[in-house]
Write a protein that holds these residues in place. Structure first.
Motif, PDB file in Angstrom:
ATOM      1  N   TYR A 195      25.393  45.505  47.355  1.00  0.00           N
ATOM      2  CA  TYR A 195      26.011  46.553  46.537  1.00  0.00           C
ATOM      3  C   TYR A 195      27.436  46.796  47.018  1.00  0.00           C
ATOM      4  N   ASP A 196      28.378  46.852  46.095  1.00  0.00           N
ATOM      5  CA  ASP A 196      29.767  47.120  46.457  1.00  0.00           C
ATOM      6  C   ASP A 196      30.299  48.250  45.585  1.00  0.00           C
ATOM      7  N   SER A 197      30.937  49.217  46.209  1.00  0.00           N
ATOM      8  CA  SER A 197      31.440  50.374  45.465  1.00  0.00           C
ATOM      9  C   SER A 197      32.955  50.351  45.286  1.00  0.00           C
ATOM     10  N   ARG A 198      33.617  49.222  45.651  1.00  0.00           N
ATOM     11  CA  ARG A 198      35.073  49.189  45.570  1.00  0.00           C
ATOM     12  C   ARG A 198      35.646  48.064  44.709  1.00  0.00           C
ATOM     13  N   MET A 199      34.953  46.946  44.557  1.00  0.00           N
ATOM     14  CA  MET A 199      35.534  45.776  43.899  1.00  0.00           C
ATOM     15  C   MET A 199      35.159  45.652  42.427  1.00  0.00           C
ATOM     16  N   HIS A 200      36.152  45.265  41.640  1.00  0.00           N
ATOM     17  CA  HIS A 200      35.928  44.892  40.246  1.00  0.00           C
ATOM     18  C   HIS A 200      34.973  43.702  40.260  1.00  0.00           C
ATOM     19  N   GLU A 201      34.121  43.606  39.234  1.00  0.00           N
ATOM     20  CA  GLU A 201      33.112  42.544  39.221  1.00  0.00           C
ATOM     21  C   GLU A 201      33.719  41.140  39.232  1.00  0.00           C
ATOM     22  N   SER A 202      34.902  40.961  38.647  1.00  0.00           N
ATOM     23  CA  SER A 202      35.496  39.621  38.652  1.00  0.00           C
ATOM     24  C   SER A 202      36.022  39.239  40.034  1.00  0.00           C
ATOM     25  N   ILE A 203      36.402  40.216  40.828  1.00  0.00           N
ATOM     26  CA  ILE A 203      36.841  39.940  42.202  1.00  0.00           C
ATOM     27  C   ILE A 203      35.620  39.762  43.099  1.00  0.00           C
ATOM     28  N   ALA A 204      34.613  40.565  42.899  1.00  0.00           N
ATOM     29  CA  ALA A 204      33.387  40.488  43.710  1.00  0.00           C
ATOM     30  C   ALA A 204      32.589  39.220  43.443  1.00  0.00           C
ATOM     31  N   SER A 205      32.832  38.572  42.309  1.00  0.00           N
ATOM     32  CA  SER A 205      32.032  37.388  41.974  1.00  0.00           C
ATOM     33  C   SER A 205      32.195  36.261  42.994  1.00  0.00           C
ATOM     34  N   PHE A 206      33.395  36.099  43.564  1.00  0.00           N
ATOM     35  CA  PHE A 206      33.572  35.019  44.543  1.00  0.00           C
ATOM     36  C   PHE A 206      32.723  35.240  45.794  1.00  0.00           C
ATOM     37  N   PRO A 207      32.856  36.386  46.490  1.00  0.00           N
ATOM     38  CA  PRO A 207      31.985  36.547  47.667  1.00  0.00           C
ATOM     39  C   PRO A 207      30.503  36.590  47.289  1.00  0.00           C
ATOM     40  N   SER A 208      30.202  37.147  46.123  1.00  0.00           N
ATOM     41  CA  SER A 208      28.807  37.188  45.697  1.00  0.00           C
ATOM     42  C   SER A 208      28.234  35.787  45.561  1.00  0.00           C
ATOM     43  N   ASP A 209      28.951  34.915  44.848  1.00  0.00           N
ATOM     44  CA  ASP A 209      28.467  33.552  44.614  1.00  0.00           C
ATOM     45  C   ASP A 209      28.465  32.693  45.868  1.00  0.00           C
ATOM     46  N   THR A 210      29.503  32.827  46.695  1.00  0.00           N
ATOM     47  CA  THR A 210      29.628  31.929  47.841  1.00  0.00           C
ATOM     48  C   THR A 210      28.929  32.417  49.106  1.00  0.00           C
ATOM     49  N   LEU A 211      28.767  33.719  49.240  1.00  0.00           N
ATOM     50  CA  LEU A 211      28.202  34.245  50.487  1.00  0.00           C
ATOM     51  C   LEU A 211      26.856  34.949  50.325  1.00  0.00           C
ATOM     52  N   TYR A 212      26.588  35.463  49.126  1.00  0.00           N
ATOM     53  CA  TYR A 212      25.404  36.307  48.947  1.00  0.00           C
ATOM     54  C   TYR A 212      24.463  35.808  47.853  1.00  0.00           C
ATOM     55  N   ASP A 213      24.495  34.523  47.580  1.00  0.00           N
ATOM     56  CA  ASP A 213      23.577  33.922  46.610  1.00  0.00           C
ATOM     57  C   ASP A 213      23.581  34.670  45.271  1.00  0.00           C
ATOM     58  N   SER A 214      24.781  35.065  44.848  1.00  0.00           N
ATOM     59  CA  SER A 214      25.000  35.775  43.573  1.00  0.00           C
ATOM     60  C   SER A 214      24.270  37.110  43.474  1.00  0.00           C
ATOM     61  N   SER A 215      24.024  37.751  44.613  1.00  0.00           N
ATOM     62  CA  SER A 215      23.266  39.007  44.593  1.00  0.00           C
ATOM     63  C   SER A 215      24.138  40.254  44.745  1.00  0.00           C
ATOM     64  N   LEU A 216      25.440  40.099  44.965  1.00  0.00           N
ATOM     65  CA  LEU A 216      26.328  41.250  45.150  1.00  0.00           C
ATOM     66  C   LEU A 216      26.650  41.869  43.793  1.00  0.00           C
ATOM     67  N   ILE A 217      26.387  43.146  43.654  1.00  0.00           N
ATOM     68  CA  ILE A 217      26.602  43.872  42.404  1.00  0.00           C
ATOM     69  C   ILE A 217      27.667  44.939  42.623  1.00  0.00           C
ATOM     70  N   SER A 218      28.647  45.002  41.724  1.00  0.00           N
ATOM     71  CA  SER A 218      29.660  46.048  41.783  1.00  0.00           C
ATOM     72  C   SER A 218      29.122  47.310  41.115  1.00  0.00           C
ATOM     73  N   ASP A 219      29.443  48.456  41.705  1.00  0.00           N
ATOM     74  CA  ASP A 219      29.035  49.721  41.132  1.00  0.00           C
ATOM     75  C   ASP A 219      29.636  49.874  39.730  1.00  0.00           C
ATOM     76  N   ALA A 220      28.914  50.485  38.822  1.00  0.00           N
ATOM     77  CA  ALA A 220      29.359  50.661  37.439  1.00  0.00           C
ATOM     78  C   ALA A 220      30.694  51.416  37.360  1.00  0.00           C
ATOM     79  N   SER A 221      30.969  52.277  38.336  1.00  0.00           N
ATOM     80  CA  SER A 221      32.208  53.055  38.307  1.00  0.00           C
ATOM     81  C   SER A 221      33.449  52.203  38.569  1.00  0.00           C
ATOM     82  N   VAL A 222      33.274  51.015  39.151  1.00  0.00           N
ATOM     83  CA  VAL A 222      34.419  50.147  39.449  1.00  0.00           C
ATOM     84  C   VAL A 222      34.307  48.754  38.834  1.00  0.00           C
ATOM     85  N   ALA A 223      33.159  48.417  38.304  1.00  0.00           N
ATOM     86  CA  ALA A 223      32.889  47.052  37.840  1.00  0.00           C
ATOM     87  C   ALA A 223      33.884  46.548  36.809  1.00  0.00           C
ATOM     88  N   THR A 224      34.343  47.405  35.939  1.00  0.00           N
ATOM     89  CA  THR A 224      35.278  46.967  34.888  1.00  0.00           C
ATOM     90  C   THR A 224      36.590  47.745  34.919  1.00  0.00           C
TER      91      THR A 224
END
Length: 118
Positions: free
Chosen positions: A5-34
């Motif tokens: 869970y991440d409360s600071r990154m836009h989903e397009s920025i979080a997608s890289f660490p999510s895909d490469t480090l967390y098996d695509s499991s990192l989710i951005s909070d709805a308040s920052v996702a877009t």
């Protein structure tokens, strides 16, 4: 324990660490996702063309290929080491500084600008 869970990154920025480090499991909070910088309350003229062009993208890349912006490798010009394998490029730094100044001119606070270099 994996970070999911991440409360600071836009989903397009979080997608890289999510895909490469967390098996695509990192989710951005709805308040920052877009959310984009254009939505910040400090932006004085959010409908201006300059603000829309600069603050709508979530990530900016500068392609300097072919611009003759040469890298300096550690040890060049008898400079102390920048770290093993480190390189620097003063011309690219000028381009990025111009962009950062533009963001501040549009009313983004200087402490709100984050730069990631490679």
């Amino acid at each position: 324990m994996a970070w999911t869970y991440d409360s600071r990154m836009h989903e397009s920025i979080a997608s890289f660490p999510s895909d490469t480090l967390y098996d695509s499991s990192l989710i951005s909070d709805a308040s920052v996702a877009t959310r984009t910088l254009l939505e910040l309350p400090t932006i004085l003229e959010p409908t201006s063309e300059d603000a829309i062009d600069a603050l709508t993208p979530t990530c900016i890349f500068f392609d300097t290929a072919g611009c003759e912006f040469y890298e300096r490798t550690e040890g060049d010009r008898e400079q102390k080491s920048l770290g093993e394998g480190s390189k620097s490029n003063e011309n690219e730094a000028v381009v990025v500084c111009k962009w950062a100044r533009k963001l501040v001119r549009i009313s983004l606070t200087p402490t709100g600008v984050r730069l990631i270099t490679d």
